[in-house]
Each structure stands twice: as structure tokens, then as C-alpha cells.
Design a protein around this motif. Structure first.
Motif, PDB file in Angstrom:
ATOM      1  N   GLU A 226       0.825  -1.201   0.000  1.00 54.65           N
ATOM      2  CA  GLU A 226       0.000   0.000   0.000  1.00 54.65           C
ATOM      3  C   GLU A 226       0.861   1.253   0.000  1.00 54.65           C
ATOM      4  O   GLU A 226       1.960   1.275   0.581  1.00 54.65           O
ATOM      5  N   MET A 227       0.355   2.301  -0.653  1.00 58.21           N
ATOM      6  CA  MET A 227       1.059   3.582  -0.682  1.00 58.21           C
ATOM      7  C   MET A 227       0.734   4.353   0.592  1.00 58.21           C
ATOM      8  O   MET A 227      -0.421   4.565   0.937  1.00 58.21           O
ATOM      9  N   VAL A 228       1.782   4.795   1.281  1.00 55.85           N
ATOM     10  CA  VAL A 228       1.618   5.520   2.537  1.00 55.85           C
ATOM     11  C   VAL A 228       1.510   7.019   2.295  1.00 55.85           C
ATOM     12  O   VAL A 228       0.750   7.720   2.964  1.00 55.85           O
ATOM     13  N   PHE A 229       2.274   7.514   1.333  1.00 53.77           N
ATOM     14  CA  PHE A 229       2.312   8.947   1.053  1.00 53.77           C
ATOM     15  C   PHE A 229       2.517   9.142  -0.438  1.00 53.77           C
ATOM     16  O   PHE A 229       3.339   8.449  -1.051  1.00 53.77           O
ATOM     17  N   GLN A 230       1.756  10.067  -1.039  1.00 53.94           N
ATOM     18  CA  GLN A 230       1.901  10.341  -2.470  1.00 53.94           C
ATOM     19  C   GLN A 230       2.431  11.748  -2.679  1.00 53.94           C
ATOM     20  O   GLN A 230       1.915  12.709  -2.104  1.00 53.94           O
ATOM     21  N   GLU A 231       3.458  11.844  -3.497  1.00 57.48           N
ATOM     22  CA  GLU A 231       4.033  13.142  -3.829  1.00 57.48           C
ATOM     23  C   GLU A 231       3.013  13.974  -4.605  1.00 57.48           C
ATOM     24  O   GLU A 231       2.095  13.438  -5.235  1.00 57.48           O
ATOM     25  N   ALA A 232       3.164  15.295  -4.539  1.00 60.66           N
ATOM     26  CA  ALA A 232       2.253  16.204  -5.234  1.00 60.66           C
ATOM     27  C   ALA A 232       2.277  15.945  -6.737  1.00 60.66           C
ATOM     28  O   ALA A 232       3.232  15.380  -7.284  1.00 60.66           O
ATOM     29  N   ASP A 233       1.205  16.350  -7.426  1.00 60.37           N
ATOM     30  CA  ASP A 233       1.144  16.139  -8.867  1.00 60.37           C
ATOM     31  C   ASP A 233       2.112  17.064  -9.592  1.00 60.37           C
ATOM     32  O   ASP A 233       2.770  17.917  -8.983  1.00 60.37           O
ATOM     33  N   LEU A 234       2.183  16.896 -10.904  1.00 62.81           N
ATOM     34  CA  LEU A 234       3.222  17.538 -11.701  1.00 62.81           C
ATOM     35  C   LEU A 234       3.236  19.059 -11.559  1.00 62.81           C
ATOM     36  O   LEU A 234       4.278  19.662 -11.310  1.00 62.81           O
ATOM     37  N   SER A 235       2.084  19.697 -11.741  1.00 59.44           N
ATOM     38  CA  SER A 235       2.066  21.167 -11.734  1.00 59.44           C
ATOM     39  C   SER A 235       2.505  21.725 -10.385  1.00 59.44           C
ATOM     40  O   SER A 235       3.259  22.714 -10.322  1.00 59.44           O
ATOM     41  N   ILE A 236       2.075  21.111  -9.283  1.00 61.44           N
ATOM     42  CA  ILE A 236       2.479  21.574  -7.954  1.00 61.44           C
ATOM     43  C   ILE A 236       3.982  21.378  -7.763  1.00 61.44           C
ATOM     44  O   ILE A 236       4.681  22.263  -7.246  1.00 61.44           O
ATOM     45  N   ARG A 237       4.505  20.227  -8.196  1.00 65.75           N
ATOM     46  CA  ARG A 237       5.939  19.969  -8.045  1.00 65.75           C
ATOM     47  C   ARG A 237       6.775  21.001  -8.785  1.00 65.75           C
ATOM     48  O   ARG A 237       7.764  21.519  -8.256  1.00 65.75           O
ATOM     49  N   VAL A 238       6.378  21.295 -10.032  1.00 61.49           N
ATOM     50  CA  VAL A 238       7.166  22.242 -10.823  1.00 61.49           C
ATOM     51  C   VAL A 238       7.090  23.638 -10.218  1.00 61.49           C
ATOM     52  O   VAL A 238       8.107  24.320 -10.073  1.00 61.49           O
ATOM     53  N   VAL A 239       5.891  24.066  -9.843  1.00 55.74           N
ATOM     54  CA  VAL A 239       5.756  25.390  -9.227  1.00 55.74           C
ATOM     55  C   VAL A 239       6.568  25.462  -7.940  1.00 55.74           C
ATOM     56  O   VAL A 239       7.270  26.443  -7.681  1.00 55.74           O
ATOM     57  N   ARG A 240       6.500  24.414  -7.130  1.00 54.80           N
ATOM     58  CA  ARG A 240       7.243  24.391  -5.868  1.00 54.80           C
ATOM     59  C   ARG A 240       8.748  24.495  -6.100  1.00 54.80           C
ATOM     60  O   ARG A 240       9.459  25.212  -5.386  1.00 54.80           O
ATOM     61  N   ASP A 241       9.241  23.794  -7.117  1.00 56.30           N
ATOM     62  CA  ASP A 241      10.684  23.762  -7.349  1.00 56.30           C
ATOM     63  C   ASP A 241      11.207  24.993  -8.059  1.00 56.30           C
ATOM     64  O   ASP A 241      12.413  25.261  -8.046  1.00 56.30           O
ATOM     65  N   VAL A 242      10.322  25.746  -8.724  1.00 48.49           N
ATOM     66  CA  VAL A 242      10.764  26.926  -9.476  1.00 48.49           C
ATOM     67  C   VAL A 242      10.483  28.214  -8.695  1.00 48.49           C
ATOM     68  O   VAL A 242      10.729  29.301  -9.175  1.00 48.49           O
ATOM     69  N   LEU A 243       9.969  28.079  -7.482  1.00 45.07           N
ATOM     70  CA  LEU A 243       9.655  29.274  -6.686  1.00 45.07           C
ATOM     71  C   LEU A 243      10.929  29.928  -6.175  1.00 45.07           C
ATOM     72  O   LEU A 243      11.302  29.817  -5.011  1.00 45.07           O
ATOM     73  N   VAL A 244      11.605  30.593  -7.059  1.00 45.05           N
ATOM     74  CA  VAL A 244      12.798  31.355  -6.692  1.00 45.05           C
ATOM     75  C   VAL A 244      12.529  32.823  -7.004  1.00 45.05           C
ATOM     76  O   VAL A 244      11.465  33.202  -7.490  1.00 45.05           O
ATOM     77  N   GLU A 245      13.490  33.653  -6.737  1.00 44.36           N
ATOM     78  CA  GLU A 245      13.300  35.088  -6.906  1.00 44.36           C
ATOM     79  C   GLU A 245      12.958  35.456  -8.341  1.00 44.36           C
ATOM     80  O   GLU A 245      12.276  36.434  -8.604  1.00 44.36           O
ATOM     81  N   GLU A 246      13.413  34.605  -9.308  1.00 47.35           N
ATOM     82  CA  GLU A 246      13.183  34.920 -10.710  1.00 47.35           C
ATOM     83  C   GLU A 246      11.802  34.490 -11.196  1.00 47.35           C
ATOM     84  O   GLU A 246      11.478  34.656 -12.361  1.00 47.35           O
ATOM     85  N   PHE A 247      10.993  33.911 -10.320  1.00 42.49           N
ATOM     86  CA  PHE A 247       9.670  33.424 -10.729  1.00 42.49           C
ATOM     87  C   PHE A 247       8.801  34.590 -11.194  1.00 42.49           C
ATOM     88  O   PHE A 247       8.558  35.541 -10.459  1.00 42.49           O
ATOM     89  N   GLU A 248       8.347  34.505 -12.434  1.00 44.89           N
ATOM     90  CA  GLU A 248       7.552  35.570 -13.037  1.00 44.89           C
ATOM     91  C   GLU A 248       6.060  35.342 -12.849  1.00 44.89           C
ATOM     92  O   GLU A 248       5.298  36.275 -12.625  1.00 44.89           O
ATOM     93  N   GLY A 249       5.650  34.101 -12.931  1.00 41.72           N
ATOM     94  CA  GLY A 249       4.236  33.800 -12.780  1.00 41.72           C
ATOM     95  C   GLY A 249       3.898  32.477 -13.441  1.00 41.72           C
ATOM     96  O   GLY A 249       4.769  31.787 -13.976  1.00 41.72           O
ATOM     97  N   ALA A 250       2.632  32.114 -13.374  1.00 35.90           N
ATOM     98  CA  ALA A 250       2.169  30.880 -13.987  1.00 35.90           C
ATOM     99  C   ALA A 250       0.854  31.146 -14.708  1.00 35.90           C
ATOM    100  O   ALA A 250       0.035  31.945 -14.251  1.00 35.90           O
TER     101      ALA A 250
END
Length: 629
Positions: A226-250
Motif C-alpha cells: 500500500e502507498m503511505v504517502f503520495q508526492e504532489a502532482d506535476l504542476s504543484i511539483r514544478v511550481v514548488r521547485d521553481v519558486l525562486v526570486e526569478e519566478f515571473e508567474g504561472a
């Protein structure tokens, strides 16, 4: 470097593109909010991602597994997760019950994996690498939970700070995190923490602790597989990882996904929540930003450069080779050859990194730049390559230019790239990229025909099913078929359609020469057939050639009707070709009757003009029946 994220959601898949542009994010001076960028300009596609409903990445997921078997010789174990293939757990990824990692075997302090875990033992593991090709998922018992600023490791210890940050910022963040009570476990400060405050760390570590408690509770109750924990879906992962000072928007074209991303930002980065735009225009989002072209381009081996040079990208099992060529670029003015080569190589170095990121190429990568005589030019190219790699969030390692003029590097391979998701291995060539030629197949078939005669010597003739193009080679003077027929006194006729694979070979009928010929030949003398006049005759300009599948029909008087569909009368029929006479208007059918003939082709005209298809009288070069095969 500015960064913009595009998210396009379909019922079956989600596509995400990360765009990069030069400069800093544009802000409205009135309220400090970021202005919405417009398509075009200096934006370039830097990264592409695809996630399909039935093929979602499992990296980051946590499972309750059971050790299936332990292999001391490999210092690894295979763990049953309830997936298609068992996961792979190396001894270095094992965590002891007290939460301490196992010392590495290479240091002389490690213990054998057989002493650490046993077959049948239940363990909680996290996927760190997707199943790729024939390999199962790569696993770790060292769990990690990612937030915006921090990665929390419940069984770990110590504090780490991303090396992608500037030294001064790393020192500042280390001082901040040292003043925060992280409780048990360890943390890694992410690149996205640039500019973060101490309160941000306190709030996030509290959230990650609560999440870890939920994981522990679920793990205790879960069954094996059984799966205990599922990572966020693609769009959330990318937004989370690109949230740096240069982030312009989505920009997101789906209302539900827009709401999910907005809520995520409101919890983790409230100041950026208004940077997410819901796209409502009629033109598809990725088409408007010209990202669809980028998705198509990653399937091509060749990548053109602005100067006229180009890259060639070839994939092997564990190696990718990129070759750079000058192409049509020959330099400008009185420039030297070395300058021309250097310009192409520098331009290629930037494009190579872009292609690595867009295609998500991992493993060993060898780049064959054009040879440069001067060391300073080689250094310039290598410097351009390493600088471009600074924008790559995936771990890379680059070796200096080898004596052979090659640049060798590695890039971490975690999930399937866009190319692997959008394509599958060719069923004809099995990924080799080449297939046997018609001539090769024809020669092999002649050998097989000799075996057929040895096993079935009684019949006079044989009807063989082959591809029409192969039949053409078999009927050529150099195929060896005529010699075989002359030596054995047997006759072979062929049938089949263009849809058949080239290597098709099957003996369908045997009998007397007359019987097999009746089944094989597509036409009979005086049949009337509707054909398309394709090309002039090689020797007589007044005549022309038509083809029915691969069967050649030489049409007398057809030279002035190239490209027209006309009715002809068959005058003579041979094994590889027929002769015919063009029927003039009024003698058979005029141009106004063509549609009637075509519409009745399934009944009257087939009965009158394609008698071969009625009694199975079809063969591949004649093809009158090939469309049904």
C-alpha cells in the motif's frame, strides 16, 4: 533569468512548460505586483514535462513494502511494493531501527546487507528513481518530505544548504536555520529559500513535522504493497521547485488546477499567489506560446542552430551522444576557420544544455564538439557549457575536454523524459533504426523457396504471400529466382498487399502451373481496368506506365494523360507486368463516366474489370486484390 510556467490540462494528461527569459521579473510600481508577461519576446522553452493519468511518476511516494530477496553479492535487496516490478534497495540506502544510516562498505566499516535485512521483512521505503526500461524503482529507507524552503528527513541528522546558492546567501541561511529548533531528524535548505526569513523556516518546519506524523500513522496501519504517502502532482511539483526570486508567474488553462496551485501558493508564498493567471482564451495555451512546436522538436534527432549549424542527438542504452556540425554556416567576411568553428561550438554549447533539460536526458552524455586548435577557444566553449548548466536543477558533473576533443558529463536520471513518454519502440525495427532491405529479404526468400521444394516436391507451382516490393525484387533478373525455377522446373507466383511487413513469407497454395497462375495473375486478356496513368514510358513517349499496387501496366497511347484516371483494356498479361490499350471516350468510358465507374467498383466493375479478385486471382505486383490482403 526570468521564469514563467505554463500548465495545460487535458482529461488524460497534464503538460507543463518552464520558460526562461533574460532580465528580472517585471513589477507594477503601483502595488509591487508582477506584471503578466506576454507570449513571444525573449522567452525560450527551457523545460518540458508530461504526466499522464495512467502513467504518473512515483518518485517521492512512500510505500509499505516487503523484502522479497536479498543478494549479498550485489549488496542489494529487491522489495515488493505491489508494483509491476520489485524495487531495488542498495545497502547504502538502509536505515537502522535507531534511525542511523549504515556506514558505507567501501570504508571498511560496513556490514553485509544480509546482516541488516531479511527476506520477508516489512519496511517503509521511498521511491527515489522511477522504474526505467527493464529496471524497477530505486528505493531508499531514508525518507524525505519536501516543502518550499526545506527538505525534512525524519531519520536523518544535521543541516545542509543548497550549493546552488551564492556563498554569502548560504552563510546567511545557515545562521538562520541554526537558530530554528528542527526537532529530531535533519533538514536541507533548498535553493528556493533564497531571501527567506527565520519565521519562514519556523512555519515550514512545523508543517513538515505534522506531515511526518501523518506518514508514521499511515505506515503503522498500512498493509504490504500500500502507498503511505503520495508526492504532489506535476504542476504543484514544478511550481514548488521553481519558486525562486526569478519566478515571473504561472498561466494555467484549467480552473480546478488553477485553484489548487493558487491555494498552494497562498500557504507557501502568499506574495506570489496573484501571479497565477487562469487562461480563458480560445487559442490553446501551449499553441499561443508556441510550446507545441517544442514538444514536437524533442522527438527529432536533428536540432538546428541559428547560425546554420546543427546538433545530432543519438540515444543508446546508458549513453547519449551529441554531435555538432557546422552545416550551412561557412563564416562571414574574412574570418578564419577557427573562428567559424568556435562560433558554432559556443552556440551549440548553450543549445545542448537546453536540449538536455527539455528532453530530460540522463546518464552518461558525450558531446563531440568540432575540433578546435586553440586552448583558449576550448576553454570558452567549456565555460559556456558550465555556465548554461547553472540553470539546470538536475545534478550534473562535467569533465574537461578529453584528448579526443570530447566533453564527457553525467546528468542524474530520475524519471522518464518527454521523449520516452510520448513515444514507444518501433515494432518493425525494435529500436535499431534500420530494417532489412527488399533485396536482402528477397535473397533470403529464394533460399527458403529451395527448402519448400525439398519438403514439397510434388506440386508444379506455388503461390507465395510476400510484400509487393519484395515481389518486385524476386522477379528481377538478379534475384536468383529464375535460376531456381530453371533448375527445379517449378514456378512461383506471389500475392500480398503493401501493408504486409517486408519479411512476410508464407506458402498459401500449391498445384499445377495453370491453377496457381489463375489465382495469382490479377487480370485476364480483354479485362477493362480503371487505372491512374503515373509516368511516361521509358522507351516510347506516346505510351505511359500505370501501377496497380506494384504490378506494372504499360498503357499504349497513354503518354498524353499523365496524372489522369482512365479506363484501359488488358491486351497481354505476364508474371510481372501487363500491356493495355487506352480506351477512348465513347469506346468504354469518358471523363464524365469515371465517377460512375469508381462508385460501382465494388460490384459491376470488379466483376468486369478485376476478375482476378473474384476467384482469388491476386498477386502482390498486380495488387488488384492487395487492398484486401
Amino acid at each position: 533569468m526570468k521564469k514563467e510556467i505554463l500548465v495545460s490540462v487535458d482529461p488524460s494528461e497534464t503538460r507543463v512548460a518552464v520558460l526562461e527569459g533574460k532580465g528580472t521579473p517585471a513589477r507594477d510600481k503601483g502595488n509591487g505586483r508582477r506584471k503578466k508577461p506576454a507570449p513571444g519576446g525573449d522567452w525560450k522553452v527551457a523545460e518540458l514535462y508530461v504526466e499522464r493519468r495512467g502513467r504518473r511518476s512515483i518518485v517521492g511516494n512512500i510505500y509499505k513494502g516487503k523484502v522479497d530477496n536479498v543478494l549479498p553479492g550485489m549488496e542489494a535487496a529487491f522489495v515488493d511494493l505491489g508494483l509491476e516490478r520489485n524495487g531495488f534497495l542498495h545497502v547504502d540506502e538502509i536505515v537502522m531501527p535507531d534511525g542511523k544510516a549504515v556506514p558505507r562498505r567501501g570504508r571498511g566499516k560496513g556490514r553485509s546487507i544480509a546482516e541488516l535485512i531479511k527476506p520477508g521483512q516489512e519496511i517503509v521505503v521511498q521511491v527515489v528513481k522511477d522504474p526505467l526500461k527493464t529496471k524497477g524503482a530505486r528505493l531508499s529507507m531514508q525518507l524525505s518530505i519536501a516543502g518550499r524552503y526545506l527538505v525534512y528527513m525524519p531519520q536523518g541528522g544535521g543541516i545542509g544548504v543548497s550549493k546552488r546558492l551564492a556563498d554569502k546567501e548560504r552563510q546567511r541561511l545557515r545562521k538562520l536555520i541554526d537558530g530554528v529548533d528542527i526537532g529530531g531528524g535533519g533538514v536541507i535548505v533548498r535553493t528556493a529559500a533564497q531571501g527567506a526569513k527565520k519565521e519562514d523556516f519556523k512555519r515550514e518546519i512545523a508543517y513538515l513535522h505534522r506531515l511526518d506524523e501523518v506518514v508514521e500513522q499511515r505506515a503503522a496501519k498500512s498493509e504490504v504493497g500500500e502507498m503511505v504517502f503520495q508526492e504532489a502532482d506535476l504542476s504543484i511539483r514544478v511550481v514548488r521547485d521553481v519558486l525562486v526570486e526569478e519566478f515571473e508567474g504561472a498561466v494555467i488553462d484549467d480552473a480546478k488546477q488553477h485553484e489548487r496551485v493558487t491555494k498552494f501558493l497562498q500557504r507557501t508564498a502568499p506574495e506570489l499567489a496573484d501571479s497565477v493567471e487562469l487562461y480563458k482564451a480560445k487559442t490553446p495555451l501551449l499553441e499561443k506560446w508556441k510550446v507545441e512546436d517544442a514538444f514536437k522538436s524533442v522527438l527529432s534527432r536533428r536540432v538546428d542552430l541559428p547560425s546554420g549549424g546543427y546538433l545530432m542527438i543519438d540515444y543508446a542504452e546508458a549513453l547519449t551522444v551529441i554531435d555538432i556540425n557546422t552545416g550551412s554556416f561557412t563564416g562571414r567576411g574574412k574570418g578564419r576557420l577557427e573562428d567559424t568553428i568556435t562560433k558554432v561550438n559556443v552556440e551549440a554549447a548553450e543549445e545542448v544544455v537546453r536540449q538536455l533539460r527539455m528532453r530530460d536526458i540522463g546518464g552518461i552524455i558525450v558531446i563531440d564538439f568540432i575540433d578546435m586548435a586553440r586552448a583558449r577557444n576550448r576553454d570558452q566553449v567549456l565555460k559556456t557549457l558550465t555556465k548554461a548548466l547553472e540553470e539546470d536543477r538536475t545534478k550534473t558533473y562535467v569533465v574537461e575536454v578529453s584528448p579526443l576533443g570530447l566533453v564527457e558529463m553525467t546528468r542524474q536520471n530520475v524519471t522518464d523524459g518527454v521523449r520516452e513518454i510520448l513515444t514507444k519502440r518501433c515494432p518493425t525495427c525494435e529500436g535499431e533504426g534500420v530494417v532489412s532491405s527488399e533485396e536482402t529479404v528477397a535473397i533470403e526468400i529464394v533460399r527458403k523457396l529451395g527448402d519448400v521444394i525439398a519438403k514439397q516436391p510434388e506440386p508444379e507451382a506455388y503461390l507465395v504471400r510476400v510484400n509487393p516490393r519484395v515481389a518486385g525484387e524476386l522477379l528481377s533478373p538478379d534475384s536468383g529466382l529464375a535460376e531456381l525455377e530453371g533448375q527445379t522446373g517449378k514456378r512461383f507466383h506471389f500475392k500480398g498487399g503493401d501493408a504486409l511487413p517486408l519479411d512476410t513469407f508464407a506458402v498459401e497454395e500449391t498445384g499445377t502451373h495453370e491453377e496457381i497462375e489463375q489465382q495469382a495473375l490479377p487480370f485476364a486478356v480483354e479485362d477493362e481496368v480503371l487505372v491512374t496513368i503515373e509516368e511516361p514510358h521509358m522507351y516510347n513517349v506516346d505510351d505511359a506506365i500505370a501501377r496497380v499496387d506494384s504490378y506494372i501496366v504499360s498503357v499504349a497511347g497513354g503518354g498524353g494523360h499523365i496524372g489522369e484516371r482512365r479506363l484501359v483494356r488488358i491486351d497481354g498479361v505476364g508474371r510481372s507486368s501487363a500491356t493495355a490499350t487506352l480506351l477512348e471516350d465513347g469506346n468504354g468510358a469518358g471523363s464524365g463516366d469515371s465517377e460512375k465507374l469508381e462508385s460501382s467498383d465494388s460490384d459491376d466493375s470488379k466483376e468486369r474489370g478485376r476478375r482476378g479478385s473474384r476467384g482469388g486471382r491476386r498477386r502482390s505486383r498486380a495488387g488488384a486484390g492487395a487492398k484486401k490482403d
